[in-house]
Design a protein around this motif. Structure first.
Motif, PDB file in Angstrom:
ATOM      1  N   PRO A  89       0.806  -1.226   0.000  1.00 13.47           N
ATOM      2  CA  PRO A  89       0.000   0.000   0.000  1.00 13.47           C
ATOM      3  C   PRO A  89       0.836   1.273   0.000  1.00 13.47           C
ATOM      4  O   PRO A  89       0.465   2.264  -0.627  1.00 13.47           O
ATOM      5  N   VAL A  90       2.001   1.251   0.645  1.00 12.11           N
ATOM      6  CA  VAL A  90       2.853   2.446   0.678  1.00 12.11           C
ATOM      7  C   VAL A  90       3.456   2.696  -0.703  1.00 12.11           C
ATOM      8  O   VAL A  90       3.472   3.824  -1.190  1.00 12.11           O
ATOM      9  N   GLY A  91       3.936   1.646  -1.363  1.00 10.47           N
ATOM     10  CA  GLY A  91       4.491   1.793  -2.709  1.00 10.47           C
ATOM     11  C   GLY A  91       3.454   2.285  -3.700  1.00 10.47           C
ATOM     12  O   GLY A  91       3.737   3.131  -4.546  1.00 10.47           O
ATOM     13  N   VAL A  98       0.464  10.278  -3.436  1.00 11.75           N
ATOM     14  CA  VAL A  98      -0.485  10.601  -2.376  1.00 11.75           C
ATOM     15  C   VAL A  98       0.160  10.190  -1.045  1.00 11.75           C
ATOM     16  O   VAL A  98       1.164   9.475  -1.034  1.00 11.75           O
ATOM     17  N   PRO A  99      -0.386  10.630   0.097  1.00 10.56           N
ATOM     18  CA  PRO A  99       0.223  10.269   1.385  1.00 10.56           C
ATOM     19  C   PRO A  99       0.377   8.757   1.556  1.00 10.56           C
ATOM     20  O   PRO A  99      -0.460   7.972   1.103  1.00 10.56           O
ATOM     21  N   ASP A 100       1.468   8.363   2.233  1.00  5.64           N
ATOM     22  CA  ASP A 100       1.797   6.943   2.405  1.00  5.64           C
ATOM     23  C   ASP A 100       0.670   6.121   3.019  1.00  5.64           C
ATOM     24  O   ASP A 100       0.527   4.942   2.720  1.00  5.64           O
ATOM     25  N   ASP A 101      -0.145   6.722   3.871  1.00  8.11           N
ATOM     26  CA  ASP A 101      -1.170   5.947   4.561  1.00  8.11           C
ATOM     27  C   ASP A 101      -2.514   5.899   3.823  1.00  8.11           C
ATOM     28  O   ASP A 101      -3.485   5.358   4.330  1.00  8.11           O
ATOM     29  N   THR A 102      -2.563   6.385   2.595  1.00  9.12           N
ATOM     30  CA  THR A 102      -3.810   6.466   1.831  1.00  9.12           C
ATOM     31  C   THR A 102      -4.497   5.106   1.662  1.00  9.12           C
ATOM     32  O   THR A 102      -5.707   4.997   1.834  1.00  9.12           O
ATOM     33  N   ARG A 109      -2.422   1.297  10.188  1.00  6.53           N
ATOM     34  CA  ARG A 109      -1.490   2.322   9.712  1.00  6.53           C
ATOM     35  C   ARG A 109      -0.210   2.426  10.519  1.00  6.53           C
ATOM     36  O   ARG A 109       0.885   2.359   9.974  1.00  6.53           O
ATOM     37  N   LYS A 110      -0.331   2.607  11.817  1.00  8.37           N
ATOM     38  CA  LYS A 110       0.845   2.831  12.653  1.00  8.37           C
ATOM     39  C   LYS A 110       1.808   1.652  12.567  1.00  8.37           C
ATOM     40  O   LYS A 110       3.007   1.822  12.387  1.00  8.37           O
ATOM     41  N   GLN A 111       1.280   0.440  12.687  1.00  7.74           N
ATOM     42  CA  GLN A 111       2.111  -0.759  12.661  1.00  7.74           C
ATOM     43  C   GLN A 111       2.802  -0.942  11.310  1.00  7.74           C
ATOM     44  O   GLN A 111       4.004  -1.175  11.242  1.00  7.74           O
ATOM     45  N   LEU A 112       2.051  -0.831  10.222  1.00  7.74           N
ATOM     46  CA  LEU A 112       2.608  -1.063   8.890  1.00  7.74           C
ATOM     47  C   LEU A 112       3.676  -0.034   8.545  1.00  7.74           C
ATOM     48  O   LEU A 112       4.742  -0.370   8.030  1.00  7.74           O
TER      49      LEU A 112
END
Length: 134
Positions: A89-91, A98-102, A109-112
């Motif tokens: 999802p980050v890639g 767009v923001p990494d957590d989109t 989110r926090k863990q990944l």
């Protein structure tokens, strides 16, 4: 959330029919971890739904021969690849700028993000006056 877009990260890995691949959603490819020159393009993969591929266990790549079930060799296997949003999802977010957590569910989110980001402390040099780098 602070801007993490330019930070280095550990790429996720996924096993396809017993072969470990590094997943890079930003450049849309799987790279065989043991042989990085062996790449599988994600151009025809779904981002939000699973993708079915015929995987050739001899070449560790997508099978390009006859697709019929009776014509298929024994070393070719039908494999279901999860959606790209789940694999990297980050890639994928960085691909679309767009923001990494989109594409990460809120509860993960926090863990990944913590698992993928490579801390800057790993790149800090330790110097002593007159002693050079150690």
């Amino acid at each position: 959330m602070r801007n993490l877009k330019n930070m280095a990260r550990k790429l996720p890995e996924y096993t396809i029919a017993g072969t470990l691949f590094t997943v890079d959603g930003r450049i849309y490819e799987f790279r065989e971890t043991a042989a990085p020159w062996n790449q599988i393009s994600m151009d025809n993969f779904w981002e939000d739904e699973p993708t079915h591929i015929l995987f050739d266990k001899q070449t560790n790549n997508i099978y390009t021969g006859a697709a019929g079930i009776t014509d298929r060799p024994a070393h070719v296997e039908l494999v279901v690849i999860p959606p790209l949003m789940e694999l990297d999802p980050v890639g994928l977010a960085r691909r679309y700028n767009v923001p990494d957590d989109t594409y990460i569910p809120k509860h993960k989110r926090k863990q990944l993000l913590a698992e993928q980001l490579i801390g800057l402390q790993q790149n800090v040099r330790k110097t002593k006056k007159g002693k050079g780098i150690r």
